[in-house]
Design an enzyme around this catalytic site. Structure first.
Site, short mmCIF file in Angstrom:
data_model
loop_
_atom_site.label_atom_id
_atom_site.label_comp_id
_atom_site.label_asym_id
_atom_site.label_seq_id
_atom_site.Cartn_x
_atom_site.Cartn_y
_atom_site.Cartn_z
N GLU A 100 93.21 19.50 2.19
CA GLU A 100 91.76 19.92 2.80
C GLU A 100 91.62 21.08 3.41
OE1 GLU A 100 90.24 16.29 4.13
OE2 GLU A 100 89.62 15.21 2.21
N GLU A 117 111.50 5.04 1.89
CA GLU A 117 111.18 5.32 3.30
C GLU A 117 112.22 4.77 4.31
OE1 GLU A 117 109.11 1.23 5.09
OE2 GLU A 117 107.85 2.68 3.83
#
Length: 271
Positions: free
Chosen positions: A81, A112
């Site tokens: 953004e 992960e």
């Protein structure tokens, strides 16, 4: 290392399936109201971090986020953004998720758990001492994130973290830990809820304040936003009408010529 895993503690509520819809929603909302106060308590740490990022941005540095699952997706969301909102290059704030871009939409098994991969991923961007790395993990125990933080710190890069377990391995590993204690989740262990919301709030605070401090906002306006659709052109035009006291049509023409509110304002004021 002993620390209380707050994110795994039992919910304050039980027999959720027996609640009617409104009661479920009211109880979720009741828990959510605790988040802003928990974030308020860590503002001193956020302040310290933002000031350090500003120093590095002013000498050409960048900001990196690393995370897995929800935490990784939130980092990518915040990074994505920055260009449209503030007109910054895409490489100025970078979000990296364990498992690569496919993991944005679909979980990648065991991604992960690889403690070496984050540093490999970061080196694809030629990370340097002028950059800052923020590791995001609600649990504070994700190997991918901790491994990246350790390697970055060992290489002289400023590190920070956003976690929901104070005293966790990640909080211990980072130079500037931001540990937000939001308490147990409404659904036990579901860190996409309060923990994830708190992470989003902190990410908003970090990136927005950073952009303000490096001059990407004027007054209270997004004067460097990308004019990528009619809504944003209209918003920018209205900003110019207000700032320059000129007619809408003139403001729109000025904006389209110069490409941003900031550049249009400067050009108009030079006359």
């Amino acid at each position: 290392m002993n620390y209380k895993k707050i994110t795994e503690t039992a919910s304050n509520y039980d027999n959720l399936e027996q609640m009617d819809t409104q009661l479920v929603l009211e109880n979720i909302n009741r828990e959510d109201q605790k988040i802003a106060e928990a974030v308020r308590l860590v503002i001193p740490s956020i302040t310290k971090l933002v000031d350090e990022i500003v120093l590095r941005f002013n000498r050409g540095g960048r900001l990196f986020y690393i995370g897995a699952g929800t935490s990784g997706r939130l980092g990518i969301l915040d990074a994505s953004e920055i260009p449209p909102t503030f007109g910054m290059p895409h490489e100025s704030v970078v979000g990296i998720i364990a498992g690569g871009d496919i993991a944005i939409r679909k979980a990648v098994e065991n991604a992960e758990d690889n403690a070496e991969q984050a540093w490999i991923d970061l080196n694809e961007y030629n990370i340097t001492k002028d950059d800052v790395l923020i590791g995001i993990a609600a649990s504070g125990s994700t190997p991918y994130v901790i491994g990246g933080i350790y390697e970055a710190r060992a290489n002289g890069i400023l590190t920070a973290c956003i976690t929901n377990n104070p005293g966790s391995p990640l909080a211990q590993a980072a130079d500037i830990p931001i540990a937000i204690n939001v308490g147990p989740e409404f659904v036990t262990g579901s860190t996409r809820m309060k923990s994830g919301t708190s992470q989003k709030l902190v990410l908003n605070m970090i990136s927005t304040t950073l952009m303000i401090k490096i001059g990407r906002v004027r007054g209270n306006k997004m004067v460097n936003m990308q004019l990528s659709n009619d809504k944003l052109v209209d918003r920018g035009t209205r900003y110019l009408v207000e700032a320059l006291a000129i007619p809408y049509n003139e403001a729109e023409k000025l904006l389209k010529i110069h490409g941003s509110v900031h550049k249009a304002t400067e050009a108009h004021n030079v006359k």
